[in-house]
Design a protein around this motif. Structure first.
Motif, PDB file in Angstrom:
ATOM      1  N   MET A   1       0.847  -1.200   0.000  1.00 14.43           N
ATOM      2  CA  MET A   1       0.000   0.000   0.000  1.00 14.43           C
ATOM      3  C   MET A   1       0.884   1.252   0.000  1.00 14.43           C
ATOM      4  N   ALA A   2       0.589   2.182  -0.879  1.00 13.84           N
ATOM      5  CA  ALA A   2       1.401   3.393  -1.006  1.00 13.84           C
ATOM      6  C   ALA A   2       1.273   4.259   0.243  1.00 13.84           C
ATOM      7  N   ASN A   3       2.380   4.914   0.598  1.00 18.40           N
ATOM      8  CA  ASN A   3       2.405   5.800   1.753  1.00 18.40           C
ATOM      9  C   ASN A   3       2.513   7.235   1.263  1.00 18.40           C
ATOM     10  N   TYR A   4       1.575   8.058   1.670  1.00 13.55           N
ATOM     11  CA  TYR A   4       1.548   9.438   1.204  1.00 13.55           C
ATOM     12  C   TYR A   4       1.840  10.428   2.338  1.00 13.55           C
ATOM     13  N   ILE A   5       2.640   9.968   3.312  1.00 11.42           N
ATOM     14  CA  ILE A   5       3.102  10.824   4.404  1.00 11.42           C
ATOM     15  C   ILE A   5       4.606  11.011   4.251  1.00 11.42           C
ATOM     16  N   SER A   6       5.078  12.192   4.550  1.00 17.62           N
ATOM     17  CA  SER A   6       6.486  12.534   4.364  1.00 17.62           C
ATOM     18  C   SER A   6       7.429  11.493   4.966  1.00 17.62           C
ATOM     19  N   GLY A   7       8.552  11.322   4.292  1.00  8.88           N
ATOM     20  CA  GLY A   7       9.585  10.429   4.785  1.00  8.88           C
ATOM     21  C   GLY A   7      10.524  11.108   5.760  1.00  8.88           C
ATOM     22  N   ALA A   8      10.240  12.353   6.124  1.00  7.29           N
ATOM     23  CA  ALA A   8      11.074  13.077   7.084  1.00  7.29           C
ATOM     24  C   ALA A   8      10.932  12.455   8.465  1.00  7.29           C
ATOM     25  N   PRO A   9      11.940  12.617   9.325  1.00  5.06           N
ATOM     26  CA  PRO A   9      11.835  12.122  10.700  1.00  5.06           C
ATOM     27  C   PRO A   9      10.593  12.690  11.386  1.00  5.06           C
ATOM     28  N   LEU A  10      10.057  11.929  12.316  1.00  7.96           N
ATOM     29  CA  LEU A  10       8.825  12.346  12.991  1.00  7.96           C
ATOM     30  C   LEU A  10       8.985  13.695  13.676  1.00  7.96           C
ATOM     31  N   TYR A  62      -8.403  20.466   2.906  1.00  2.00           N
ATOM     32  CA  TYR A  62      -8.671  20.070   1.514  1.00  2.00           C
ATOM     33  C   TYR A  62      -7.399  19.562   0.841  1.00  2.00           C
ATOM     34  N   ALA A  63      -6.311  20.325   0.965  1.00  4.94           N
ATOM     35  CA  ALA A  63      -5.041  19.919   0.357  1.00  4.94           C
ATOM     36  C   ALA A  63      -4.516  18.634   0.995  1.00  4.94           C
ATOM     37  N   SER A  64      -4.710  18.508   2.308  1.00  7.41           N
ATOM     38  CA  SER A  64      -4.232  17.323   3.019  1.00  7.41           C
ATOM     39  C   SER A  64      -4.976  16.069   2.574  1.00  7.41           C
ATOM     40  N   MET A 204       6.560  17.645  -1.830  1.00  8.87           N
ATOM     41  CA  MET A 204       5.631  18.750  -2.010  1.00  8.87           C
ATOM     42  C   MET A 204       4.241  18.279  -2.442  1.00  8.87           C
ATOM     43  N   ALA A 205       4.078  16.975  -2.603  1.00  9.08           N
ATOM     44  CA  ALA A 205       2.792  16.419  -3.029  1.00  9.08           C
ATOM     45  C   ALA A 205       2.177  15.512  -1.984  1.00  9.08           C
ATOM     46  N   ILE A 206       2.886  15.312  -0.856  1.00  8.14           N
ATOM     47  CA  ILE A 206       2.379  14.443   0.190  1.00  8.14           C
ATOM     48  C   ILE A 206       2.313  15.207   1.509  1.00  8.14           C
ATOM     49  N   PHE A 207       1.639  14.620   2.480  1.00  7.25           N
ATOM     50  CA  PHE A 207       1.401  15.275   3.763  1.00  7.25           C
ATOM     51  C   PHE A 207       2.650  15.239   4.641  1.00  7.25           C
ATOM     52  N   PRO A 208       2.968  16.321   5.411  1.00  6.10           N
ATOM     53  CA  PRO A 208       2.249  17.591   5.494  1.00  6.10           C
ATOM     54  C   PRO A 208       2.834  18.699   4.617  1.00  6.10           C
ATOM     55  N   PHE A 209       3.931  18.411   3.914  1.00  4.63           N
ATOM     56  CA  PHE A 209       4.629  19.477   3.198  1.00  4.63           C
ATOM     57  C   PHE A 209       3.921  19.937   1.932  1.00  4.63           C
ATOM     58  N   VAL A 210       2.821  19.262   1.603  1.00  2.78           N
ATOM     59  CA  VAL A 210       1.962  19.758   0.527  1.00  2.78           C
ATOM     60  C   VAL A 210       1.395  21.125   0.895  1.00  2.78           C
ATOM     61  N   TRP A 211       1.414  21.446   2.190  1.00  5.64           N
ATOM     62  CA  TRP A 211       0.930  22.760   2.622  1.00  5.64           C
ATOM     63  C   TRP A 211       1.731  23.892   2.002  1.00  5.64           C
TER      64      TRP A 211
END
Length: 240
Positions: A1-10, A62-64, A204-211
């Motif tokens: 299953m694809a993950n659409y949350i940033s790969g940055a450290p928590l 909405y963006a999230s 820039m297309a996944i959460f949360p940096f899509v903001w």
């Protein structure tokens, strides 16, 4: 299953979210003061402030939702985050809000210094460089975006002070700073389109940096244009 949350450290994500939300709250403060300057009641000014906060909260949700469902995580030209989130906000701000009587009234009452100082919130651009540090953004984009925002933020306060004191050459300083801030965003959008075609801007297309693409370009350009409009208003008043 694809993950659409940033790969940055928590810790990066948990730090970014409240700082970004606070930056929106920071923008509303001079608007509330402008409403008070315009003769509105404390309740009316508060309603305007909360209205702005509510609008941006809904827009970020909405963006999230789009990001978390993978709608924006597609290689396209221009990037989907820009088309589905950035451009609609730009249309709302420039096509509707900027032409309302309320906005014009607030612009008349707000101080030029406040319009400039509010750009301190762009210090949040440091997160572009943080993401580069974790190999999540290409260097060209990260430093282009991050340094431009940081420079604009750092110079916002001294430029605001120059404008408030109206020392010789203050208008030139304000125009130069304002144009730099606008060109930074325009150039960044061009770089994003070019680099994004190689699939290097997934953050820039996944959460949360899509903001960032959903909120920043349209809002920042709108605020810079407001500075120009305020300068024109001040010039008109002095010429009468």
């Amino acid at each position: 299953m694809a993950n659409y949350i940033s790969g940055a450290p928590l810790w990066v994500i948990l730090l970014f979210i409240p700082i970004f939300l606070y930056s929106i709250a920071f923008i509303t403060r001079p608007v509330k003061q402008a409403a008070l300057n315009a003769g509105m009641t404390l309740r009316q000014s508060g309603n305007i402030q909360y209205g702005i906060l509510g609008f941006y909260s809904i827009y970020l949700i909405y963006a999230s939702v789009l990001a978390l469902n993978g709608v924006l995580d597609v290689d396209s030209l221009p990037p989907r985050a820009m088309v589905w989130a950035g451009i609609p906000l730009m249309i709302i701000l420039f096509g509707f809000i900027g032409n309302t009587g309320l906005f014009k009234k607030l612009l008349q009452s707000i101080t030029l210094e406040s319009l400039i100082t509010v750009h301190i919130f762009r210090i949040v651009g440091v997160f572009f460089i943080v993401l580069y540090g974790y190999h999540l953004l290409p260097a060209k984009f990260a430093f282009f975006a991050g340094l431009g925002d940081i420079i604009t933020a750092i110079f916002a306060l001294p430029i605001a002070r120059i404008a408030s004191r109206q020392k010789p050459g203050w208008k030139i300083a304000v125009y130069a700073w304002n144009i730099f801030g606008i060109m930074d965003i325009i150039d960044l959008l061009v770089v994003a389109v070019v680099i994004g075609t190689n699939g290097n801007l997934r953050e820039m297309a996944i959460f949360p940096f899509v903001w960032f693409p959903a909120f920043a370009p349209a809002t920042i350009l709108f605020l810079h244009v407001a500075v120009f409009r305020k300068l024109r208003t001040l010039t008109s008043v002095k010429s009468v």
